[in-house]
Design a protein around this motif. Structure first.
Motif, PDB file in Angstrom:
ATOM      1  N   LEU A  82       3.267 -61.570   6.795  1.00 17.67           N
ATOM      2  CA  LEU A  82       3.385 -62.913   7.352  1.00 17.67           C
ATOM      3  C   LEU A  82       4.763 -63.132   7.961  1.00 17.67           C
ATOM      4  CD1 LEU A  82       1.800 -65.599   7.627  1.00 17.67           C
ATOM      5  CD2 LEU A  82       3.144 -66.410   5.694  1.00 17.67           C
ATOM      6  N   GLY A  83       5.790 -62.677   7.257  1.00 16.89           N
ATOM      7  CA  GLY A  83       7.159 -62.885   7.722  1.00 16.89           C
ATOM      8  C   GLY A  83       7.385 -62.245   9.078  1.00 16.89           C
ATOM      9  N   LEU A  84       6.949 -60.993   9.231  1.00 15.38           N
ATOM     10  CA  LEU A  84       7.162 -60.299  10.496  1.00 15.38           C
ATOM     11  C   LEU A  84       6.337 -60.935  11.611  1.00 15.38           C
ATOM     12  CD1 LEU A  84       7.312 -56.683   9.107  1.00 15.38           C
ATOM     13  CD2 LEU A  84       9.159 -57.883  10.282  1.00 15.38           C
ATOM     14  N   ARG A  85       5.133 -61.432  11.248  1.00 10.55           N
ATOM     15  CA  ARG A  85       4.336 -62.071  12.266  1.00 10.55           C
ATOM     16  C   ARG A  85       4.987 -63.372  12.729  1.00 10.55           C
ATOM     17  NH1 ARG A  85      -1.712 -63.081  11.125  1.00 10.55           N
ATOM     18  NH2 ARG A  85      -0.629 -63.461   9.265  1.00 10.55           N
ATOM     19  N   ASP A 115       6.487 -56.849  16.379  1.00  8.34           N
ATOM     20  CA  ASP A 115       5.319 -55.988  16.564  1.00  8.34           C
ATOM     21  C   ASP A 115       4.721 -55.655  15.200  1.00  8.34           C
ATOM     22  OD1 ASP A 115       3.665 -53.677  16.953  1.00  8.34           O
ATOM     23  OD2 ASP A 115       4.665 -53.385  18.890  1.00  8.34           O
ATOM     24  N   ALA A 116       3.380 -55.656  15.114  1.00  9.10           N
ATOM     25  CA  ALA A 116       2.728 -55.411  13.825  1.00  9.10           C
ATOM     26  C   ALA A 116       3.096 -54.049  13.251  1.00  9.10           C
ATOM     27  CB  ALA A 116       1.216 -55.519  13.974  1.00  9.10           C
ATOM     28  N   LEU A 162       5.807 -49.799   9.226  1.00  7.71           N
ATOM     29  CA  LEU A 162       7.021 -49.001   9.091  1.00  7.71           C
ATOM     30  C   LEU A 162       7.799 -49.430   7.843  1.00  7.71           C
ATOM     31  CD1 LEU A 162       9.254 -47.880  11.961  1.00  7.71           C
ATOM     32  CD2 LEU A 162      10.337 -48.782   9.923  1.00  7.71           C
ATOM     33  N   LEU A 163       7.954 -50.751   7.681  1.00  4.74           N
ATOM     34  CA  LEU A 163       8.733 -51.238   6.542  1.00  4.74           C
ATOM     35  C   LEU A 163       7.998 -50.992   5.224  1.00  4.74           C
ATOM     36  CD1 LEU A 163      10.278 -54.487   7.972  1.00  4.74           C
ATOM     37  CD2 LEU A 163      11.463 -52.415   7.242  1.00  4.74           C
ATOM     38  N   ILE A 164       6.675 -51.137   5.244  1.00  9.68           N
ATOM     39  CA  ILE A 164       5.926 -50.902   4.006  1.00  9.68           C
ATOM     40  C   ILE A 164       6.026 -49.437   3.619  1.00  9.68           C
ATOM     41  CG2 ILE A 164       3.586 -50.828   3.038  1.00  9.68           C
ATOM     42  CD1 ILE A 164       3.125 -53.510   4.516  1.00  9.68           C
TER      43      ILE A 164
END
Lengths: 355, 256
Positions: A320-323, A328-329, A334-336
């Motif tokens: 949610l934060g990145l969205r 970009d999804a 990448l972070l996960i």
């Protein structure tokens, strides 16, 4: 060495006090390390809080709104329930690749039983839960009695269940409006209510209750201790008097049941019932991700279900934060990915008993 | 006197390897019976057959004159035979109290225990601490410590304390002093005698001849998968025993 024969007698005069040492030289990091060692689910909790704060600063105050935070809970409800199931299997040193497939298949069963055979919706739900438990029982039997590796059993079961799901449903989706008008009970877990300006649904409540109940069972009942013992060292557990096969069987059946609950949650969340829901293919990886980020060891016997729950929430916060930040999804994945590797690294550090 | 635990004609084969070769076994009430033998003589196998960890291919076992057959260690435990295994059979990540009560946990009285099946942690911890103190395992700081944080000797002490606390008919100790320090092994020997004074017989498997000769009432010598002889430690020396078990000498009255 004149009195060598009697060296053991000196022991009589030894102190019988319980040893205690001054706990002093640890320092801040030492205490932190000790706290993490005593409560492993602290790590994902810290990461969770930190990521909420970071996204809060990056995205702005919108992120702290009750709306955004409850949206995360709503978005993770399916993965959260599946992660609870996955945690149980992973604690026994197993892995379940079929969790998502069972969830989709049981949701289809609940729908088709109602619409194809005209069975009342509550009974269809019970049938779905029973079939989920039955699939778990088959996996459990293969793992505990036939002694096949859980990875192989559930890899096969994943394909079998997913294929059965398409064959049985004839790849037919049941529309949300039809369910709402004819069998609204199927969407029961999708019902929403207001709580202090936040919107929650019953699926979220179910997830929270499930996590609390399982945490209690694992920590405070004999069954829970046996689950850990079986995951830790099955041979030792057996010699110590644990019914290893029965424990494994109960775990896999419970996992099947919880996956079927996730199927019911899916109907509430999506409204419609689709055999091609992505949970069928990605549910397993998502739940394993939550479990690993939550600090449960894939080698079994260590970790807590609360950790897996926090792990699921961390993934939800990132998504949610990145969205909301307009990224970009792919950044999410990448972070996960980085988080998974980081979680295992931290885990190894905590494991060090000495220090 | 009738043996409390008796076995006749036990056989166990693993493929072409014969671990127990028509062996007999007798444990008298209230005695300490030491089982000695060379490595590979099959002493662990016969003892495992007596505690349910190995199911013999042939032969019969009687406990207090009643025929028994164990299909798992749980069966043996339910009739009061408690075993300390060489591997100790502990779950490293769980606490001492959890390990001591593994498979026989105490539940809270009343609603919490009956319906919510809640464990009675305080009672289990108190009991575990008391048993450890009786054994002199006072270097263990917290009863909630994970077993993996204990030293090898402390672990062995916990395993012995567990068996001593729950064994009601027979206690089997497989190499109980192998990893223990001087103080702990002394305590284990004292505990063994203490248990005997309560009338519970003990089977002691050990390589430590001084310990065997100190506490044993009789010594069962195992050789090539079967009982070679049972000797009285007061009438034989340690070197006799070693000679018998290695085959260097044959005890009187036994045909070579």
């Amino acid at each position: 060495m004149s009195d060598s024969d009697n060296y053991e007698a000196v022991v009589q005069s030894a102190s019988s006090e319980v040893a205690s040492f001054e706990e002093h030289k640890k320092g801040l990091i030492g205490h932190f390390h000790h706290a993490l060692h005593a409560t492993p689910s602290l790590v994902p909790l810290i990461v969770l809080v930190a990521s909420i704060i970071v996204f809060g600063i990056a995205v702005g105050s919108n992120f702290f709104s009750a709306y955004a935070l409850t949206l995360i809970l709503q978005q993770v409800q399916i993965v959260g329930v599946l992660a609870a199931a996955q945690s149980l299997v992973v604690l026994t040193a197993g892995i379940d690749l079929s969790v998502g497939a069972i969830a989709v298949f049981t949701s289809v069963i609940m729908g088709q039983f109602t619409f194809r055979y005209g069975i009342p919706a509550p009974i269809s739900v019970v049938c779905g839960l029973a079939i989920g438990t039955g699939i778990g029982a088959i996996s459990g039997w293969l793992v505990s009695r036939v002694k096949l590796p859980p990875f192989i059993v559930t890899l096969g079961m994943w394909q079998i269940v997913l294929a059965a799901n398409y064959l049985y449903s004839a790849n037919e989706t049941i529309r949300s409006q039809d369910i709402a008008t004819e069998a609204s009970f199927l969407q029961f877990l999708g019902r929403t209510f207001e709580l202090g300006g936040a919107k929650l649904n019953l699926g979220v409540v179910l997830m929270l209750i499930l996590v609390v109940v399982l945490a209690y069972c694992l920590r405070s009942t004999a069954w829970g201790r046996h689950v850990y013992a079986v995951g830790d060292d099955p041979e030792a557990a057996k010699l110590a008097g644990v019914k290893v096969n029965q424990t494994l069987m109960s775990v896999y059946m419970l996992v099947g049941f919880i996956c079927a609950l996730a199927g019911w949650v899916m109907i509430g969340r999506f409204g419609s019932i689709s055999p091609s829901a992505t949970t069928g293919t990605f549910g397993n990886i998502q739940s394993i991700t939550a479990v690993v980020i939550g600090g449960i060891s894939l080698f079994g016997g260590r970790g807590s279900i609360l950790g897996a729950f926090f792990g699921a929430l961390i993934v939800g916060v990132f998504e949610l934060g990145l969205r909301m930040a307009g990224a970009d999804a792919q950044w999410t994945y990448l972070l996960i990915g980085a988080l998974i590797i980081g979680a295992v690294t931290v885990d190894q550090w905590i494991r060090k008993v000495t220090a | 006197m009738e043996p409390i635990l008796k076995a006749r004609g036990l056989v166990k084969r693993y493929g072409k390897v014969t671990a127990i070769n028509r062996s007999d076994f007798d444990l008298m009430p209230g005695e300490i019976l030491a089982v000695i033998g060379d490595n590979g003589a099959g002493k662990s196998s016969i003892v495992k057959a007596l505690c349910g960890a190995v199911i013999p291919d042939e032969g019969e076992i009687w406990l207090e004159g009643k025929k028994v057959s164990f299909s798992s260690p749980i069966d043996a435990r339910n009739v009061g035979i408690e075993t300390v295994y060489q591997t100790l059979a502990m779950s490293p990540a769980l606490s001492i109290a959890d390990n001591m009560f593994m498979g026989r946990e105490l539940r809270k009285p009343g609603f919490m225990g009956k319906w919510l099946r809640k464990l009675d942690r305080p009672a289990m911890e108190k009991f575990a601490r008391q048993k450890l103190s009786e054994l002199g395992l006072t270097t263990i700081q917290s009863i909630n410590q994970a077993v993996e944080s204990l030293s090898g000797g402390q672990r062995q002490g916990v395993a012995v304390a567990r068996a001593a606390a729950f064994g009601s008919k027979v206690i089997i100790l497989d190499e109980p002093t192998a990893a223990l320090g001087v103080k702990e092994s002394r305590k284990v020997l004292e505990l063994i005698q203490d248990v005997r004074s309560r009338g519970i017989p003990i089977i002691l498997i050990s390589h430590n001849m001084p310990h065997v000769f100190e506490v044993a009432d009789r010594i069962h010598i195992h050789r090539l998968g079967r009982r070679l002889a049972v000797i009285d430690p007061r009438e034989h020396s340690m070197s006799d025993a070693v000679a018998y078990m290695t085959g260097a000498q044959v005890p009187e009255g036994i045909a070579a």
